[in-house]
Design a protein around this motif. Sequence first.
Motif, PDB file in Angstrom:
ATOM      1  N   GLY A 113      53.589  31.049  45.566  1.00 56.05           N
ATOM      2  CA  GLY A 113      53.342  32.254  44.793  1.00 56.05           C
ATOM      3  C   GLY A 113      51.949  32.821  44.919  1.00 56.05           C
ATOM      4  N   GLY A 114      51.717  33.917  44.209  1.00 51.96           N
ATOM      5  CA  GLY A 114      50.433  34.589  44.204  1.00 51.96           C
ATOM      6  C   GLY A 114      50.259  35.516  45.397  1.00 51.96           C
ATOM      7  N   PHE A 115      48.996  35.762  45.727  1.00 51.50           N
ATOM      8  CA  PHE A 115      48.637  36.728  46.764  1.00 51.50           C
ATOM      9  C   PHE A 115      47.876  36.067  47.898  1.00 51.50           C
ATOM     10  CE2 PHE A 115      48.514  39.017  42.731  1.00 51.50           C
ATOM     11  CZ  PHE A 115      49.259  40.143  42.998  1.00 51.50           C
ATOM     12  N   ILE A 116      48.031  36.603  49.085  1.00 49.97           N
ATOM     13  CA  ILE A 116      47.138  36.307  50.195  1.00 49.97           C
ATOM     14  C   ILE A 116      46.658  37.654  50.726  1.00 49.97           C
ATOM     15  CG2 ILE A 116      48.989  36.145  51.917  1.00 49.97           C
ATOM     16  CD1 ILE A 116      47.203  33.927  53.260  1.00 49.97           C
ATOM     17  N   VAL A 117      45.355  37.766  50.907  1.00 54.57           N
ATOM     18  CA  VAL A 117      44.752  39.006  51.398  1.00 54.57           C
ATOM     19  C   VAL A 117      44.253  38.740  52.809  1.00 54.57           C
ATOM     20  CG1 VAL A 117      42.920  40.705  51.051  1.00 54.57           C
ATOM     21  CG2 VAL A 117      44.100  39.717  49.061  1.00 54.57           C
ATOM     22  N   ASP A 118      44.693  39.587  53.740  1.00 56.31           N
ATOM     23  CA  ASP A 118      44.284  39.414  55.135  1.00 56.31           C
ATOM     24  C   ASP A 118      42.764  39.518  55.275  1.00 56.31           C
ATOM     25  OD1 ASP A 118      46.912  39.077  55.851  1.00 56.31           O
ATOM     26  OD2 ASP A 118      47.126  41.027  56.818  1.00 56.31           O
ATOM     27  N   GLU A 119      42.249  38.835  56.259  1.00 55.82           N
ATOM     28  CA  GLU A 119      40.811  38.728  56.491  1.00 55.82           C
ATOM     29  C   GLU A 119      40.156  40.090  56.708  1.00 55.82           C
ATOM     30  OE1 GLU A 119      37.748  36.196  59.327  1.00 55.82           O
ATOM     31  OE2 GLU A 119      39.888  35.852  59.463  1.00 55.82           O
ATOM     32  N   GLY A 120      38.976  40.257  56.073  1.00 55.51           N
ATOM     33  CA  GLY A 120      38.146  41.429  56.302  1.00 55.51           C
ATOM     34  C   GLY A 120      38.534  42.678  55.537  1.00 55.51           C
ATOM     35  N   LEU A 121      39.465  42.590  54.604  1.00 58.08           N
ATOM     36  CA  LEU A 121      39.925  43.769  53.888  1.00 58.08           C
ATOM     37  C   LEU A 121      39.180  43.973  52.581  1.00 58.08           C
ATOM     38  CD1 LEU A 121      43.787  43.467  54.339  1.00 58.08           C
ATOM     39  CD2 LEU A 121      42.180  44.857  55.654  1.00 58.08           C
ATOM     40  N   SER A 122      39.244  45.174  52.068  1.00 56.48           N
ATOM     41  CA  SER A 122      38.761  45.507  50.734  1.00 56.48           C
ATOM     42  C   SER A 122      39.985  45.931  49.930  1.00 56.48           C
ATOM     43  CB  SER A 122      37.744  46.641  50.809  1.00 56.48           C
ATOM     44  OG  SER A 122      37.315  46.978  49.509  1.00 56.48           O
ATOM     45  N   VAL A 123      40.318  45.162  48.901  1.00 57.34           N
ATOM     46  CA  VAL A 123      41.567  45.341  48.168  1.00 57.34           C
ATOM     47  C   VAL A 123      41.280  45.417  46.676  1.00 57.34           C
ATOM     48  CG1 VAL A 123      43.752  44.208  47.581  1.00 57.34           C
ATOM     49  CG2 VAL A 123      42.903  44.142  49.926  1.00 57.34           C
ATOM     50  N   THR A 124      42.022  46.258  45.973  1.00 56.57           N
ATOM     51  CA  THR A 124      41.936  46.345  44.522  1.00 56.57           C
ATOM     52  C   THR A 124      43.288  45.987  43.934  1.00 56.57           C
ATOM     53  OG1 THR A 124      40.292  48.111  44.698  1.00 56.57           O
ATOM     54  CG2 THR A 124      41.395  47.847  42.572  1.00 56.57           C
ATOM     55  N   LEU A 125      43.306  44.984  43.066  1.00 59.43           N
ATOM     56  CA  LEU A 125      44.525  44.589  42.349  1.00 59.43           C
ATOM     57  C   LEU A 125      44.288  44.886  40.875  1.00 59.43           C
ATOM     58  CD1 LEU A 125      45.189  41.140  44.063  1.00 59.43           C
ATOM     59  CD2 LEU A 125      46.280  43.324  44.569  1.00 59.43           C
ATOM     60  N   LEU A 126      45.100  45.766  40.324  1.00 59.91           N
ATOM     61  CA  LEU A 126      44.897  46.225  38.957  1.00 59.91           C
ATOM     62  C   LEU A 126      46.108  45.943  38.092  1.00 59.91           C
ATOM     63  CD1 LEU A 126      43.579  49.828  39.716  1.00 59.91           C
ATOM     64  CD2 LEU A 126      42.202  47.814  39.204  1.00 59.91           C
ATOM     65  N   GLY A 127      45.846  45.389  36.916  1.00 63.78           N
ATOM     66  CA  GLY A 127      46.848  45.419  35.864  1.00 63.78           C
ATOM     67  C   GLY A 127      46.606  46.732  35.140  1.00 63.78           C
ATOM     68  N   THR A 128      47.631  47.476  34.814  1.00 58.81           N
ATOM     69  CA  THR A 128      47.422  48.798  34.232  1.00 58.81           C
ATOM     70  C   THR A 128      47.905  48.893  32.796  1.00 58.81           C
ATOM     71  OG1 THR A 128      49.508  49.592  35.142  1.00 58.81           O
ATOM     72  CG2 THR A 128      47.519  49.992  36.444  1.00 58.81           C
ATOM     73  N   GLY A 129      47.948  47.772  32.099  1.00 62.04           N
ATOM     74  CA  GLY A 129      48.343  47.807  30.704  1.00 62.04           C
ATOM     75  C   GLY A 129      47.198  48.291  29.834  1.00 62.04           C
ATOM     76  N   VAL A 130      47.489  48.599  28.599  1.00 64.71           N
ATOM     77  CA  VAL A 130      46.472  49.023  27.649  1.00 64.71           C
ATOM     78  C   VAL A 130      45.676  47.800  27.228  1.00 64.71           C
ATOM     79  CG1 VAL A 130      46.096  50.087  25.399  1.00 64.71           C
ATOM     80  CG2 VAL A 130      47.961  50.882  26.860  1.00 64.71           C
ATOM     81  N   ASP A 131      44.360  47.841  27.418  1.00 59.02           N
ATOM     82  CA  ASP A 131      43.471  46.728  27.089  1.00 59.02           C
ATOM     83  C   ASP A 131      43.933  45.412  27.706  1.00 59.02           C
ATOM     84  OD1 ASP A 131      41.844  48.391  25.549  1.00 59.02           O
ATOM     85  OD2 ASP A 131      43.085  48.094  23.773  1.00 59.02           O
ATOM     86  N   GLY A 132      44.504  45.480  28.899  1.00 56.84           N
ATOM     87  CA  GLY A 132      44.917  44.277  29.599  1.00 56.84           C
ATOM     88  C   GLY A 132      46.248  43.718  29.154  1.00 56.84           C
ATOM     89  N   LEU A 133      46.852  44.308  28.126  1.00 63.44           N
ATOM     90  CA  LEU A 133      48.146  43.827  27.653  1.00 63.44           C
ATOM     91  C   LEU A 133      49.250  44.375  28.546  1.00 63.44           C
ATOM     92  CD1 LEU A 133      47.621  44.403  23.843  1.00 63.44           C
ATOM     93  CD2 LEU A 133      47.354  42.265  25.112  1.00 63.44           C
TER      94      LEU A 133
END
Length: 176
Positions: A113-133
């Motif tokens: 599970g989870g994520f793997i980000v390919d080498e050399g990239l700039s990535v943004t992973l965002l949760g978009t809930g209200v106040d993190g919920l």
Amino acid sequence: EEIEESRAAYNASIWAESEERVAAQGDIVALSNNVSDFTGLQTALEDATIDTISITSDITDFSAPLVIDRNVSIEGNGIKTLTVNAAVRHFQISAGVTVQFRNIVLDGAGLGGGFIVDEGLSVTLLGTGVDGLNSLTVKNCIAENGGALYAKNADVLLRDITFEGNTATGGKISTN
């Protein structure tokens, strides 16, 4: 009387023509942004015209990592859990992108599970809930490097993401 018979014949021909059109359209497969299984999610991620994917039910058959190579939003219709059933990641990020999650739980089930980000990239992973919920939770993921997230020589921005019970030899989040 003659006019009524002509009108009835005309309406019958229009009805038959519309039925033929509907039958012909029955073979058209439309891509939807509402998905309920692994194959549907994979198809939606491969379709560059879909920028928001709505998960309508829990998905428990992640048997391979899904590639994300463009900006996309993945939203649960209510809280939806995506569970792996093999020692694989949920997602492989293969381009410099922003991925937004809302009402999603990634469960590694102690297998992967989870994520793997390919080498050399700039990535943004965002949760978009209200106040993190109700945003993104990554839990029970396991790997040799980065149980929840592995990003080798990559810049990763994380916001409103909860990490729970993830394990790895190289750490829960590894940015080698």
